[in-house]
Design an enzyme around this catalytic site. Structure first.
Site, mmCIF file in Angstrom:
data_model
loop_
_atom_site.group_PDB
_atom_site.id
_atom_site.type_symbol
_atom_site.label_atom_id
_atom_site.label_comp_id
_atom_site.label_asym_id
_atom_site.label_seq_id
_atom_site.Cartn_x
_atom_site.Cartn_y
_atom_site.Cartn_z
ATOM 1 C CD1 TRP A 271 -2.840 1.527 0.723
ATOM 2 C CD2 TRP A 271 -1.648 2.078 2.523
ATOM 3 N NE1 TRP A 271 -3.404 2.670 1.255
ATOM 4 C CE2 TRP A 271 -2.687 3.014 2.366
ATOM 5 C CE3 TRP A 271 -0.774 2.225 3.606
ATOM 6 C CZ2 TRP A 271 -2.867 4.097 3.250
ATOM 7 C CZ3 TRP A 271 -0.960 3.288 4.477
ATOM 8 C CH2 TRP A 271 -1.983 4.194 4.289
ATOM 9 C CG HIS A 272 3.397 2.594 3.184
ATOM 10 N ND1 HIS A 272 2.729 1.710 3.997
ATOM 11 C CD2 HIS A 272 3.435 3.770 3.860
ATOM 12 C CE1 HIS A 272 2.380 2.316 5.126
ATOM 13 N NE2 HIS A 272 2.791 3.568 5.069
ATOM 14 N N GLY A 273 3.916 1.527 -1.346
ATOM 15 C CA GLY A 273 4.649 1.676 -2.602
ATOM 16 C C GLY A 273 5.595 0.519 -2.830
#
Length: 476
Positions: A271-273
């Site tokens: 989700w963060h990358g």
């Protein structure tokens, strides 16, 4: 999630910090949309198949398009959060969130402006904004002293090991200040709109505005274990991961374990990358959480009383050591989250000798060895011995209490006897009754002799007196 991932990849390869980054807003949208889908899914299931948190958020019917768009694009939390469920938004637009519970004293009800149902929120919103600006100011100051260039540069190795660990801690603290500031500002905006309203505190009678609280700086900086640390950081994201990932991958009727933790942290990293630093941080954090659970279950009870209710005299040393270890472990674990790239992350980790990785591996090996059953055996033996001693102590106390009651009764009996002797001059407490008993016995004896045919004459007064005195054993 797919569109957000494309944006993450573009941001990573473009590497242009001076351009506007929209991935933050997309991350908030992903939380809202996935939560909304799960809520709709839960609304299609039978209530008996749902947990309490699912029942509270389930949507049996779809909202209209306007309400849905207002929820997804809610402006105060659009770019940086916090995220929330649709049931919160619906209670807000319908103003049922602000209903005063029945029986509430009208004088203690929250103050409103004219005919509005939303309580006045200007003061708490302003306070959040001011504190948020202070955090941002401190971030600007500390980030000038403690930044990624310092830990990557050659001057970092001029310091000793403990000093390097301390600098790593300050680097994490300086980075957290940025998030503290931004989240305080967005929370203040939500409070100003009224969505941050949580009701009236039954203890203090004051209005609570922490429905969408996203961070607790004091809880993070003083955390003594991983649970307290993670629960105080990015709270609404943690709620989203727990309710819609951690508990969803756990089979019904079973407790979440290491696989659920690993899946949750992997989802958070995705989700963060796609920077390698995210995956280094979150995967190591999953192992840290598992190790912390083992220490809390099998080591911490030795520093509590057998009933687990009170600390022993050595508990303070356990708390101090656990605080130092927790803060040092997370300063190491979160370093790649700040550095992002794999070479920089491994370089900084190597400069502090991978202490958190080695400590975690050693702890995992320790609890996978016979040491864990040995700890459980020692703890059970300690509790069994303490329970037996407690029962023996309770029996002794009961015997002592019984003996004291017996002594009290004997003392009262002796005091009563002495008092009767003093007050009655040596006579019984009821002399008339005793005389009646003696006379009755003499009459019964006379009657018995008559029935046997013996010649019996009624005694004279002197004879009666002599018979009574003989029965009593004293002069009358």
């Amino acid at each position: 999630m797919g569109h957000m991932s494309i944006s993450h990849i573009y941001r990573q390869f473009a590497n242009t910090p001076d351009q506007v980054d929209i991935t933050g807003a997309q991350m908030v949208l992903v939380m809202k949309l996935t939560a909304f889908c799960w809520n709709v899914y839960d609304g299609r299931l039978k209530p008996d198949d749902l947990a309490d948190f699912q029942k509270a958020r389930a949507l049996p019917e779809l909202p209209n398009l306007l309400d849905y768009a207002g929820y997804v694009l809610f402006f105060p939390s659009l770019f940086a959060g916090p995220s929330f469920d649709f049931v919160d938004y619906r209670q807000w637009i319908e103003t049922t969130m602000f209903d005063v519970p029945p029986g509430t004293d009208p004088n203690s009800a929250p103050r409103t402006r004219k005919q509005r149902k939303i309580p006045r929120s200007g003061t708490p919103a302003t306070m959040k904004a001011v504190v948020g600006l202070i955090w941002i100011f401190l971030f600007l100051q500390f980030s000038a002293w403690y930044n990624t260039d310092l830990v990557i540069g050659n001057d970092y190795m001029k310091y000793g090991f403990l000093r390097r660990v301390w600098i790593l801690e300050l680097l994490g603290f300086a980075t957290r200040m940025k998030y503290y500031g931004v989240w305080y500002l967005t929370e203040g905006a939500c409070i100003l709109s009224g969505l941050g309203y949580r009701g009236i505190d039954p203890k203090t009678g004051r209005v609570q505005w922490n429905r969408l609280e996203n961070v607790n700086p004091w809880g993070i900086e003083t955390a003594q274990n991983t649970r307290a640390y993670l629960e105080s950081w990015n709270k609404n994201t943690n709620n989203w991961l727990r309710n819609y990932m951690y508990l969803r991958v756990t089979p019904k009727g079973k407790k979440p374990g290491f696989r659920a933790s690993l899946a949750t942290f992997a989802t958070s990293a995705l989700w963060h990358g796609f920077y390698p630093g995210y995956y280094l941080s979150f995967v190591l954090a999953a192992f840290l959480q598992t190790v912390a659970k083992n220490f809390r279950r099998h080591v911490r009870p030795f520093f509590l009383t057998p009933d687990g209710q009170r600390p022993t005299e050595y508990k303070i040393y356990y708390d101090i050591l656990s605080y130092i270890i927790t803060q040092a472990a997370f300063s190491f674990t979160t370093a790649p989250f700040v550095l992002l790239t794999l070479p920089s992350s491994l370089l900084v980790w190597s400069r502090v000798y991978f202490y958190s990785v080695l400590g975690t591996a050693a702890s995992m090996a320790f609890f996978a060895s016979p040491a864990k059953p040995w700890l459980i055996k020692r703890l059970n033996a300690r509790n069994t011995t303490a329970k037996a001693e407690l029962q023996q102590q309770q029996q002794q106390q009961a015997q002592q209490a019984q003996q004291q009651r017996r002594q009290q009764r004997q003392t009262l009996s002796r005091e009563s006897t002495v008092e009767d002797a003093i007050m009655g001059g040596g006579l019984p407490s009821d002399p008339g009754r005793e005389l009646d008993d003696v006379v009755r016995e003499i009459k019964e004896e006379v009657e018995a002799r008559r029935q046997r045919g013996a010649s019996v004459s009624m005694p004279t007064g002197q004879d009666m007196k002599a018979a009574v005195e003989s029965k009593l054993g004293r002069n009358v």
